[in-house]
Design an enzyme around this catalytic site. Sequence first.
Site, PDB file in Angstrom:
ATOM      1  CG  ASP A   8       6.496   3.062   7.188  1.00 58.22           C
ATOM      2  OD1 ASP A   8       6.919   3.320   8.322  1.00 58.22           O
ATOM      3  OD2 ASP A   8       5.335   3.341   6.825  1.00 58.22           O
ATOM      4  CE  LYS A 106       4.357   4.973   9.563  1.00 50.47           C
ATOM      5  NZ  LYS A 106       3.357   4.409   8.648  1.00 50.47           N
ATOM      6  CB  CYS A 151       4.344   6.391   5.027  1.00 51.10           C
ATOM      7  SG  CYS A 151       2.899   5.378   5.455  1.00 51.10           S
TER       8      CYS A 151
HETATM    9  C1  VGL Z   1       2.082   2.818   3.672  1.00 55.15           C
HETATM   10  C2  VGL Z   1       0.063   2.312   2.705  1.00 55.15           C
HETATM   11  C3  VGL Z   1      -0.366   1.708   3.872  1.00 55.15           C
HETATM   12  C4  VGL Z   1       3.445   3.450   3.524  1.00 55.15           C
HETATM   13  C5  VGL Z   1       1.666   2.235   4.848  1.00 55.15           C
HETATM   14  O1  VGL Z   1       4.350   3.130   4.318  1.00 55.15           O
HETATM   15  O2  VGL Z   1       3.618   4.295   2.617  1.00 55.15           O
HETATM   16  N1  VGL Z   1       1.273   2.868   2.618  1.00 55.15           N
HETATM   17  N2  VGL Z   1       0.459   1.674   4.931  1.00 55.15           N
END
Ligand code: VGL
Length: 204
Positions: A8, A106, A151
Amino acid sequence: MKTLILIDVQNDFMPGGSLEVPHGNRIVPVINQIQSYFDLVVATQDWHPKNHKSFASNHNGKKPFDSIVLNGVQQTLWPDHCVRGSSGAELHKDIESNRIAAIFRKGMEPEVDSYSGFYDNNHQLSTGLSGYLKEKGASEIHFCGLAADICIYFTILDSILEGFSATLIEDASRPLYSDKFGDIKCELAKLGVRIINSIDLQPK
Ligand code: VGL
Ligand code: ZN
């Protein structure tokens, strides 16, 4: 196949993004430097529809960072982030992407969040990442990206369940909440996860 997984590394998690991770941008040059040390580089991307139930905006009377029970599991409500197709969902523009062999998306199912790159938070939907890594002969999986305490943490837990050996590259990651990150690192270390810095890696 020495493997690096970028979790991410997206604009919305960078300073100025809607769910910014403090100093998240500082990992970008570190990640670019280490990519060539690996045989296989894979990325994940948080990729939510606009009506995703992890967004506070989709619940009447709720605000970001409130906590609810969503379909039986605890869910933190977030600001809208990583809406699929939006600029906030794109990888940081300076992330070198030529070596990224595959991107696993995802969080596409509106009713359930997906912190891990392997499975949704109810452990029902698979992204296919585990099968992909096994077919590729991936070993020594190294993790970097954002956010280290959310994540990346959940992806590492699933990687252990899937039988992989996991390493967290700490200076190529940043947590959302640094105060709780010490406990998380202890927990991961107890599970056999190696926690290193990029300087500890062997250039190829
Ligand atoms: C994430 C909160 C919500 C992350 C993703 O990538 O850590 N955190 N969605
Ligand atoms: Zn998300």
